[in-house]
Design a protein around this motif. Structure first.
Motif, PDB file in Angstrom:
ATOM      1  N   TRP A  79       0.833  -1.206   0.000  1.00 26.22           N
ATOM      2  CA  TRP A  79       0.000   0.000   0.000  1.00 26.22           C
ATOM      3  C   TRP A  79       0.872   1.261   0.000  1.00 26.22           C
ATOM      4  N   SER A  80       0.254   2.348  -0.384  1.00 30.41           N
ATOM      5  CA  SER A  80       0.869   3.667  -0.257  1.00 30.41           C
ATOM      6  C   SER A  80       0.491   4.261   1.097  1.00 30.41           C
ATOM      7  N   MET A  81       1.493   4.716   1.832  1.00 34.10           N
ATOM      8  CA  MET A  81       1.232   5.277   3.160  1.00 34.10           C
ATOM      9  C   MET A  81       0.450   6.592   3.061  1.00 34.10           C
ATOM     10  N   LYS A  82       0.716   7.392   2.041  1.00 34.01           N
ATOM     11  CA  LYS A  82       0.072   8.703   1.925  1.00 34.01           C
ATOM     12  C   LYS A  82      -1.394   8.592   1.537  1.00 34.01           C
ATOM     13  N   THR A  83      -1.678   7.744   0.563  1.00 31.04           N
ATOM     14  CA  THR A  83      -3.043   7.678   0.047  1.00 31.04           C
ATOM     15  C   THR A  83      -3.839   6.509   0.604  1.00 31.04           C
ATOM     16  N   GLY A  84      -3.157   5.485   1.118  1.00 29.58           N
ATOM     17  CA  GLY A  84      -3.849   4.291   1.594  1.00 29.58           C
ATOM     18  C   GLY A  84      -4.294   3.372   0.475  1.00 29.58           C
ATOM     19  N   ARG A  85      -3.868   3.653  -0.762  1.00 27.78           N
ATOM     20  CA  ARG A  85      -4.289   2.873  -1.928  1.00 27.78           C
ATOM     21  C   ARG A  85      -3.439   1.611  -2.062  1.00 27.78           C
ATOM     22  N   LEU A  86      -4.070   0.516  -2.470  1.00 29.09           N
ATOM     23  CA  LEU A  86      -3.355  -0.731  -2.700  1.00 29.09           C
ATOM     24  C   LEU A  86      -2.564  -0.612  -3.999  1.00 29.09           C
ATOM     25  N   LEU A  87      -1.231  -0.758  -3.908  1.00 33.78           N
ATOM     26  CA  LEU A  87      -0.359  -0.592  -5.061  1.00 33.78           C
ATOM     27  C   LEU A  87      -0.090  -1.894  -5.797  1.00 33.78           C
TER      28      LEU A  87
END
Length: 586
Positions: free
Chosen positions: A185-193
């Motif tokens: 995940w991205s820590m800033k957006t919370g989106r699954l990468l």
């Protein structure tokens, strides 16, 4: 006066010899296991072993002085903050607690998870804590506002058992128990990468390299894999083992990788060249302690003994290993030798502590303690066998008559290298090389000596003397310099103190409040310190939190003592005040 604790969680305070009840209060749902008065008789301390509670109660004002509660179930994981001042713990009771290492007090508890906590990680900024859980979420906690500010989830419900964050704090990775995947995940957006696939067993170990963006993972499929997370190339290297791999860790310089396997061995790999460097056979080192179900003695049986947690020292010269044993082993890596074994408990109520069992307790049908010798299967109208079967069908259930097995679930060495913590069946144990006084000088050079401090005091330079004593960080000299200052010069002197020495000064003032009779003088120091450096303290409260907590507790205790003294001498004080008023009018 006598205190009586009852099994329903209530206690009574009785006046002797007539046994007159003064107070009756309920403080818990479980029975109180210990109760004791302090030396002055005004505070009562209660302990509840089952709930892990510690309560301090002031019976005159009927108020709580202190409330502390540990985890209700086993602690699975722990993590040190980058400054080594805080210790976070996660347990099977679905809670995350953050403790101050110096005082041993818990100051915040997070309870948003709905299943057991399996992994914890502090970010480098010291203000954020990440936790992974079997409830299928990874949560980020703000240690300023004490709230959950981000939650990471997977498209389908998964059970997370491992956690890793890259050095920049931008990427969060978690390994799963059921789908054998690694989620990114991205820590800033919370989106699954990304979702990294390839393992064929539960991913119980995850760690980023300290020097680059390579992620190491270990699994029960007998492999350790290295992943290039940012390039998205999948597994770039695979290290095969002969047995299931239980955990993996990087050396702090990133030039070595250690993994432990189910056969009790520790393998050391070169992650750059991909070769095996050393192997430590630790099965006999960790052996010791006999379970009730073991047919062989502890000296001849090493089955099931393995390391489930590893941790490198700060300089990478030695490694700590713990697991299914009553011992924590410390190894020298260069020579592959055992340096020391730490026995985590001598509690005989835990299974696996005794090396020799009484042969009378072993029968042909098994250990006598585990045999149900009840003549009837029916108890109070309920079929006992059916009830036990239903109990086994519940997740995580066990027989009530079974004893907990001693083991170490997680090991972490503090970034300072002065202590390490272990989560065990007995609780969280902290081992330290510091006994009492710590000589920890800052900005030390050839001119910073006790003689120079005394010379500055003789020359009537209290400001220079205090700064030198704070740099030398010697407790007696700091207190000597504080008392050498006139009351009218306190504010002027505090203005000249650099910000980097404020924490040590606050700690010294907290110690003086506990032992010094010059109460007004020390409180004047505290008042001026807060006035002059208040903005800096507020902006850096996170770093100064342990020292500020100690000062707050010292002030609170002093205030309570004064309040008790005035309350017990109220009429005498009124009389003295009225007498002085009459003399003034006459």
């Amino acid at each position: 006066m006598v205190v009586v604790g009852f099994s329903n969680g209530t206690f009574g305070l009785y006046q002797m010899p007539d046994f007159v009840c003064l107070h009756m209060l309920s403080i818990s749902r479980e029975k109180i296991t210990t109760a004791i008065f302090n030396q002055h008789g005004n505070w009562l301390s209660f302990g509840c072993a089952k709930l892990g509670q510690l309560l301090v109660w002031e019976w005159r004002s009927e108020s709580y002085i202190l409330k502390q509660q540990g985890h209700y179930f086993d602690v699975n994981c722990l993590a040190y903050s980058p400054d080594s001042q805080l210790l976070a713990t996660g347990a099977d009771d679905n809670k995350v607690k953050v403790w101050t290492v110096q005082s041993g007090f818990c100051f915040v508890t997070f309870s948003e998870h709905s299943n057991a906590i399996t992994a914890l990680h502090f970010l480098a900024n010291n203000h954020c804590l990440l936790s992974a859980s079997l409830d299928g979420t990874v949560r980020a906690w703000d240690l300023f506002r004490y709230r959950n500010f981000r939650t990471f989830t997977s498209p389908n419900s998964r059970q997370f058992v491992s956690l890793a964050v890259d050095q920049s704090g931008e990427v969060v990775c978690a390994g799963t128990l059921d789908s054998f995947e690694i989620f990114v995940w991205s820590m800033k957006t919370g989106r699954l990468l990304d979702i990294l696939s390839g393992h064929e067993g539960p991913v119980h170990g995850l760690m980023f390299s300290p020097t680059n963006a390579v992620l190491a993972s270990s699994s029960w499929d007998k492999t350790v894999r290295l992943w290039d997370v940012f390039e998205g190339k999948g597994a770039v290297e695979t290290f095969n083992h002969m047995h299931d791999v239980l955990t993996v860790v990087y050396r702090p310089d990133g030039r070595q990788l250690a993994s432990s396997t189910l056969d009790g061995q520790i393998h050391f790999w070169d992650p750059i060249d991909g070769i095996l460097m050393y192997t430590i056979e630790g099965r006999r080192d960790i052996a010791g302690g006999r379970l009730m179900t073991d047919r062989r003695s502890a000296a001849t049986s090493s089955s099931g003994k393995c390391f489930t947690t590893l941790c490198y020292s700060a300089d990478g010269s030695y490694i700590l290993a713990g697991g299914c044993s009553k011992f924590i082993c410390m190894y020298d890596i260069a020579d592959q030798v055992l340096l020391r074994r730490f026995q985590i408990t001598h509690n005989l109520s835990l299974d696996g502590v005794l090396d020799v069992l009484n042969s009378k307790n072993m029968t042909e049908a098994g250990p006598i303690d585990l045999i149900d010798d009840d003549d009837s299967d029916v108890e109070e109208g309920v079929d006992q066998q059916t009830r036990e079967k239903l109990g086994h069908d519940l997740p995580g259930s066990m027989l009530n008559r079974g004893r907990p097995i001693v083991r170490t679930k997680c090991l972490r060495i503090a970034p300072t290298g002065r202590n390490f913590a272990a989560s065990t069946t007995e609780g969280v144990l902290v081992y330290s090389i510091d006994e009492s006084f710590i000589f920890d000088p800052t900005d030390l050079d050839i001119d910073v000596t006790p003689e120079a401090i005394n010379a500055a005091l003789d020359e009537d330079q209290p400001s220079r003397a205090l700064i030198l004593s704070l740099r030398l960080n010697e407790d007696d000299l700091i207190k000597k310099c504080i008392f050498s200052v006139n009351v009218v010069d306190i504010a002027k002197l505090i203005q000249s103190i650099p910000h980097r020495y404020l924490q040590r000064l606050v700690e010294a003032l907290a110690e003086l409040l506990e032992s010094c009779p010059h109460l007004e003088f020390v409180l004047r120091w505290c008042q001026e310190l807060c006035k002059i450096h208040g903005n800096y303290i507020q902006q850096n409260s996170r770093n100064l939190l342990p020292a500020l907590k100690s000062l707050q507790m010292a002030i609170t205790r002093t205030h309570q003592d004064l309040a008790d003294m005035c309350s017990s001498n109220e009429y005498l004080l009124r009389y003295l005040c009225s007498t002085s008023t009459k003399k003034g009018t006459s």
